[in-house]
Design an enzyme around this catalytic site. Structure first.
Site: not given
Length: 205
Positions: A79, A180, A182
């Protein structure tokens, strides 16, 4: 071990947990020796570009990131962390970045919703170990600024948000993801897993 840079800005806990879910030991750390000894390193980031660079300077981690990048071991920016890898940003003024990859960070301009937020499909542009064995799919973005790389060879994947938007970059051992991983479901975790697989770290599954 995978080092996650702790410079006061970033989704440190969620990135650490994702690394551990994939079977690797992680350490959220600002200790230069621990970082430089790690098998791989992740530079996360949430917030403004200028603030992040100031935090890196004040925590004495800017030079550690640069030293790590020259070590040949894999480094991943996530990011804002990906944006920091580039030369400069126009976010709230003009700010110098880490300049590991040439290019600039510019604000989205147009009559559409900013920030770019939500699930968007990746389009793979060229082969990379980061994308190996994966199919194009959707990942989760939240950002108001986008990267314009100087070298198209550094651009591994884009998404479409009223224009092609840089999504994944890479050169040698330095990689970046604008989204992102995750928070991006199965594809995000597979992309993160591919990066961790490059790190030659011990798996604890």
């Amino acid at each position: 071990m995978i080092a996650i840079f702790d410079y006061g800005m970033g989704n440190l806990h969620s990135v650490s947990k994702a690394v551990e879910r994939l079977g690797y030991e992680s350490a959220v750390t600002s200790d230069p020796e621990q970082i430089l000894a790690a098998d791989g390193a992740i530079l996360p980031g949430v917030g403004a570009f200028g603030d992040a660079m100031q935090h890196l300077h004040e925590s004495n981690l800017r030079d550690v990131v640069l030293r790590y990048a020259t070590s040949g071991k894999p480094l991943l920016g996530i990011c804002l962390g990906m944006q920091l890898l580039f030369s400069r940003s126009e976010e709230h003024g003009s700010h110098e970045g880490l300049n590991l990859l040439p290019g600039e960070v510019v604000r989205f301009q147009g009559d559409y919703k900013i920030p770019h937020m939500g699930w968007n499909r990746l389009e793979f542009l060229q082969p990379s170990p980061l994308l190996g064995g994966l199919d194009e799919g959707y990942v989760y973005f939240v950002h108001s600024y986008r990267v314009k790389p100087e070298n198209q060879s550094d651009l591994l994947a884009v998404t479409d948000y009223y224009q092609p938007v840089t999504a994944v970059v890479g050169r040698d051992n330095v990689y970046g993801m604008q989204f992102h991983p995750e928070k991006s479901g199965e594809l995000g975790m597979k992309l993160l897993g591919n990066f961790l697989g490059l790190c030659k770290a011990e798996i604890h599954k």
